[in-house]
Design an enzyme around this catalytic site. Sequence first.
Site, PDB file in Angstrom:
ATOM      1  N   ILE A  70      -6.326 -77.268  41.169  1.00 54.53           N
ATOM      2  CA  ILE A  70      -7.150 -78.394  40.745  1.00 54.53           C
ATOM      3  C   ILE A  70      -8.558 -78.084  41.242  1.00 54.53           C
ATOM      4  O   ILE A  70      -8.761 -77.803  42.423  1.00 54.53           O
ATOM      5  CB  ILE A  70      -6.626 -79.746  41.286  1.00 54.53           C
ATOM      6  CG1 ILE A  70      -7.557 -80.897  40.873  1.00 54.53           C
ATOM      7  CG2 ILE A  70      -6.405 -79.726  42.786  1.00 54.53           C
ATOM      8  CD1 ILE A  70      -7.011 -82.280  41.226  1.00 54.53           C
ATOM      9  N   SER A  71      -9.513 -78.088  40.345  1.00 59.94           N
ATOM     10  CA  SER A  71     -10.883 -77.683  40.692  1.00 59.94           C
ATOM     11  C   SER A  71     -11.508 -78.640  41.693  1.00 59.94           C
ATOM     12  O   SER A  71     -11.131 -79.816  41.784  1.00 59.94           O
ATOM     13  CB  SER A  71     -11.755 -77.634  39.435  1.00 59.94           C
ATOM     14  OG  SER A  71     -11.296 -76.671  38.534  1.00 59.94           O
ATOM     15  N   GLN A  72     -12.488 -78.136  42.436  1.00 62.31           N
ATOM     16  CA  GLN A  72     -13.192 -79.008  43.367  1.00 62.31           C
ATOM     17  C   GLN A  72     -13.960 -80.064  42.579  1.00 62.31           C
ATOM     18  O   GLN A  72     -14.484 -79.801  41.494  1.00 62.31           O
ATOM     19  CB  GLN A  72     -14.113 -78.210  44.275  1.00 62.31           C
ATOM     20  CG  GLN A  72     -15.265 -77.511  43.603  1.00 62.31           C
ATOM     21  CD  GLN A  72     -15.916 -76.509  44.546  1.00 62.31           C
ATOM     22  OE1 GLN A  72     -15.460 -75.367  44.639  1.00 62.31           O
ATOM     23  NE2 GLN A  72     -16.957 -76.935  45.219  1.00 62.31           N
TER      24      GLN A  72
END
Length: 223
Positions: A70-72
């Site tokens: 999950i991207s920042q």
Amino acid sequence: MTDEDDRAEDAEDLAERKMRFLFQLRSHGVTDPRVLAAMECIDRGEFVRGHFEDRAYDDTPLPIQCGQTISQPSVVGLMTQALNPGPRDTVLEVGTGSGYQAAVLSGLCRRVYTVERHRRLVADAEVLFQRLRLSNITVRLTDGSHGLPEQAPFDRIIVTAAAEDPPGPLLAQLKIGGIMVVPVGQSDAVQTLIRVNRTETGFDYHELRQVRFVPLVEGLGPS
């Protein structure tokens, strides 16, 4: 301390974490009020499970199922800001992952189509979108490198995995006047986030920043 006191304390802690979360976004350049409002409405904690739940509001990528991430949040915000989706737009997302990026987009556009190569991630995302009542998101299990031609063309396309170049099939599915945001690069360590604007005469490319994403892989995943 009573149960009511515990609930009040938990609510205060959550409110403080969300305030810090929004401050982090602004400090990293996410300034569009619509994007900030959409990200405030979507609780990232819903998309982070297991050992990393307590880091859901940190500005850092986190591992999820099937070897994905999950991207920042700041990267999600900056990509969404660069995409500039409008309330009447239809958006294609390549790489559903946890579903967080699609959920943020759902509050900014008319319809989100999100495609994913891992069956397990598709199933989990569908359950989560239903529970959160995000009814304008459609999830498909398919090879994202080919886009979703049966629903094309799209006003906006966002790719959450890195390709060596902006994929030709995706460029072809972008409307004239549309925008695509995609990380490109031949190395896992060095990638550049690109915004592509489709014009009457071709495509204009703008480099935005350095990023790091998992690679865009052809075919369906093993699970």
